[in-house]
Design an enzyme around this catalytic site. Structure first.
Site, PDB file in Angstrom:
ATOM      1  N   SER A 290       0.948  -1.198   0.114  1.00  0.00           N
ATOM      2  CA  SER A 290      -0.191  -0.149   0.039  1.00  0.00           C
ATOM      3  C   SER A 290       0.947   1.185  -0.017  1.00  0.00           C
ATOM      4  O   SER A 290       2.182   1.206   0.575  1.00  0.00           O
ATOM      5  CB  SER A 290      -0.831  -0.002   1.203  1.00  0.00           C
ATOM      6  OG  SER A 290      -1.674   1.178   1.539  1.00  0.00           O
TER       7      SER A 290
ATOM      8  N   TYR B 108      -2.205  -1.285  10.454  1.00  0.00           N
ATOM      9  CA  TYR B 108      -2.446  -1.685   9.033  1.00  0.00           C
ATOM     10  C   TYR B 108      -1.015  -1.194   8.422  1.00  0.00           C
ATOM     11  O   TYR B 108      -0.190  -1.846   7.556  1.00  0.00           O
ATOM     12  CB  TYR B 108      -3.336  -0.695   8.268  1.00  0.00           C
ATOM     13  CG  TYR B 108      -3.591  -0.916   6.901  1.00  0.00           C
ATOM     14  CD1 TYR B 108      -4.331  -1.925   6.374  1.00  0.00           C
ATOM     15  CD2 TYR B 108      -3.042  -0.127   6.072  1.00  0.00           C
ATOM     16  CE1 TYR B 108      -4.488  -1.951   4.836  1.00  0.00           C
ATOM     17  CE2 TYR B 108      -3.214  -0.109   4.508  1.00  0.00           C
ATOM     18  CZ  TYR B 108      -3.861  -1.226   4.025  1.00  0.00           C
ATOM     19  OH  TYR B 108      -3.952  -1.350   2.529  1.00  0.00           O
TER      20      TYR B 108
HETATM   21  P1  NAD Z   1     -11.575  -6.018  -0.343  1.00  0.00           P
HETATM   22  O1  NAD Z   1     -12.159  -6.071   1.151  1.00  0.00           O
HETATM   23  O2  NAD Z   1     -12.494  -6.121  -1.697  1.00  0.00           O
HETATM   24  O3  NAD Z   1     -10.783  -7.396  -0.414  1.00  0.00           O
HETATM   25  C1  NAD Z   1      -9.985  -8.170   0.521  1.00  0.00           C
HETATM   26  C2  NAD Z   1      -9.697  -9.509   0.012  1.00  0.00           C
HETATM   27  O4  NAD Z   1      -9.389 -10.089   1.324  1.00  0.00           O
HETATM   28  C3  NAD Z   1     -11.348 -10.168  -0.087  1.00  0.00           C
HETATM   29  O5  NAD Z   1     -11.362 -11.109  -1.216  1.00  0.00           O
HETATM   30  C4  NAD Z   1     -11.524 -10.932   1.385  1.00  0.00           C
HETATM   31  O6  NAD Z   1     -12.287 -11.767   1.336  1.00  0.00           O
HETATM   32  C5  NAD Z   1     -10.203 -11.319   1.876  1.00  0.00           C
HETATM   33  N1  NAD Z   1      -9.741 -11.471   3.085  1.00  0.00           N
HETATM   34  C6  NAD Z   1     -10.103 -10.906   4.106  1.00  0.00           C
HETATM   35  N2  NAD Z   1      -9.863 -11.750   5.330  1.00  0.00           N
HETATM   36  C7  NAD Z   1      -9.452 -12.612   4.783  1.00  0.00           C
HETATM   37  C8  NAD Z   1      -8.879 -14.112   5.719  1.00  0.00           C
HETATM   38  N3  NAD Z   1      -8.893 -13.998   6.640  1.00  0.00           N
HETATM   39  N4  NAD Z   1      -8.616 -15.025   4.676  1.00  0.00           N
HETATM   40  C9  NAD Z   1      -8.618 -14.827   3.485  1.00  0.00           C
HETATM   41  N5  NAD Z   1      -9.172 -13.884   2.856  1.00  0.00           N
HETATM   42  C10 NAD Z   1      -9.472 -12.748   3.430  1.00  0.00           C
HETATM   43  O7  NAD Z   1     -10.450  -4.973  -0.561  1.00  0.00           O
HETATM   44  P2  NAD Z   1      -9.312  -4.554  -1.423  1.00  0.00           P
HETATM   45  O8  NAD Z   1      -9.624  -3.091  -1.449  1.00  0.00           O
HETATM   46  O9  NAD Z   1      -9.554  -5.322  -2.775  1.00  0.00           O
HETATM   47  O10 NAD Z   1      -7.867  -4.741  -0.874  1.00  0.00           O
HETATM   48  C11 NAD Z   1      -7.153  -5.760  -1.337  1.00  0.00           C
HETATM   49  C12 NAD Z   1      -5.488  -5.522  -0.797  1.00  0.00           C
HETATM   50  O11 NAD Z   1      -5.400  -4.284  -1.355  1.00  0.00           O
HETATM   51  C13 NAD Z   1      -5.452  -5.600   0.687  1.00  0.00           C
HETATM   52  O12 NAD Z   1      -4.354  -6.096   1.062  1.00  0.00           O
HETATM   53  C14 NAD Z   1      -5.569  -3.995   0.996  1.00  0.00           C
HETATM   54  O13 NAD Z   1      -4.550  -3.775   2.002  1.00  0.00           O
HETATM   55  C15 NAD Z   1      -4.724  -3.657  -0.357  1.00  0.00           C
HETATM   56  N6  NAD Z   1      -5.000  -2.117  -0.634  1.00  0.00           N
HETATM   57  C16 NAD Z   1      -6.347  -1.588  -0.922  1.00  0.00           C
HETATM   58  C17 NAD Z   1      -6.470  -0.306  -1.208  1.00  0.00           C
HETATM   59  C18 NAD Z   1      -7.724   0.181  -1.658  1.00  0.00           C
HETATM   60  O14 NAD Z   1      -7.817   1.338  -1.888  1.00  0.00           O
HETATM   61  N7  NAD Z   1      -8.704  -0.569  -1.944  1.00  0.00           N
HETATM   62  C19 NAD Z   1      -5.219   0.591  -1.261  1.00  0.00           C
HETATM   63  C20 NAD Z   1      -4.088  -0.077  -1.058  1.00  0.00           C
HETATM   64  C21 NAD Z   1      -3.928  -1.458  -0.627  1.00  0.00           C
END
Ligand code: NAD
Length: 257
Positions: free
Chosen positions: A139, A152
């Site tokens: 991130s 985080y």
């Molecule tokens: P999201 O909530 O849509 O996806 C998260 C995924 O992780 C989902 O598929 C969920 O089912 C899975 N998950 C959660 N807990 C779990 C567990 N215990 N075991 C297995 N799977 C699990 O969120 P996202 O925005 O797609 O985030 C995905 C990644 O990207 C994360 O690591 C997040 O920190 C990172 N990220 C997101 C953003 C953003 O703006 N959306 C920015 C920077 C980084």
């Protein structure tokens, strides 16, 4: 770019960025293993529809990324793993002195430790195959901080450190490890917050996105899951064979500030 014949395991890939990356690597020809902690009909259907759309093999494997044994079992059950994409992640917001211990432990386990366990299980398989790619979804918060997100930010900085270590341990082999550092990405989760933010700030959609939600993202544009998928496919390509142990920001200039 073709990833035909390669198998990609993507943690946390039944929604958002993980699913977007799964779609792009499948589009590039890779077989995919989808994952989350649920085991619903929809989860398995998602894999079927990817297989049909991109003419690849796709499976869904349930594994809870907060459980070290599940993390390792995901790789064992996948049977093979040329490309490991550590994406599963959760968030909780609270000041350090009020941060719930169970939330701290869950975030460190899912956002950081899972990447250690899956990598530990996948690296011997990559070595045997003579090729491998580890792509960790960190991130902008793996490189900078914000208040109230201690767990985080600690986890995402940890992911960047883990990535560098894996890169050094595999440096003389045809294996690379890199971290992608997204800024704010338009996922269904973020999309769902827009109406509330519009109400809270009494602003139209575009205004609340640019002035409130993307206040720290100089481009004033969300990154997209397709762009993150494209960056992942690039990191898996031969052009990226000498890119290892580094971070690639997809953040509209956030970390240039
Ligand atoms: P999201 O909530 O849509 O996806 C998260 C995924 O992780 C989902 O598929 C969920 O089912 C899975 N998950 C959660 N807990 C779990 C567990 N215990 N075991 C297995 N799977 C699990 O969120 P996202 O925005 O797609 O985030 C995905 C990644 O990207 C994360 O690591 C997040 O920190 C990172 N990220 C997101 C953003 C953003 O703006 N959306 C920015 C920077 C980084």
């Amino acid at each position: 770019m073709t990833l035909k014949g390669k198998t990609a395991v993507i943690t946390g890939s039944n929604s958002g960025i993980g699913l977007g990356i799964a779609r792009e690597v499948a589009k590039a020809g890779a077989n995919v293993i989808l994952n989350s902690f649920t085991d619903s009909h929809e989860d398995h259907q998602l894999a079927k529809s990817l297989a049909n759309e991109f003419n690849v093999s796709a499976r869904y494997i349930r594994a809870d990324m907060s459980d070290p044994e599940d993390c390792r079992a995901l790789i064992t059950k996948a049977g093979t793993c040329d490309i490991l994409i550590n994406n599963a992640g959760i968030q909780h917001v609270a000041p350090v002195d009020e941060f719930p211990i169970d939330k701290w432990n869950a975030i460190i386990a899912i956002n950081l430790s899972s990447a250690f366990h899956t990598s530990a299980a996948a690296l011997p398989i990559m070595r045997k195959a003579g090729w491998g790619r580890v792509v960790n979804i960190a991130s902008a918060h793996g490189l900078t901080a914000s208040p109230y997100k201690s767990a985080y930010i600690a986890a995402k900085h940890g992911v960047v450190g883990l990535t560098k270590t894996i890169a050094l341990e595999t440096a003389e082999e045809p294996i690379t490890a890199n971290a992608i550092c997204p800024g704010y990405v338009l996922t269904p989760l973020v999309e769902a917050q827009i109406p509330d933010q519009m109400k809270a700030h009494d602003m139209e959609r575009e205004e609340v996105i640019k002035k409130v939600m993307l206040a720290r993202q100089p481009s004033r544009e969300f990154a997209t899951v397709e762009q993150l998928g494209g960056t992942t496919v690039f990191l898996c390509s031969d052009s990226a064979a000498q890119i290892t142990g580094t971070t690639i920001s997809v953040d509209g200039g956030w970390t240039a500030l």
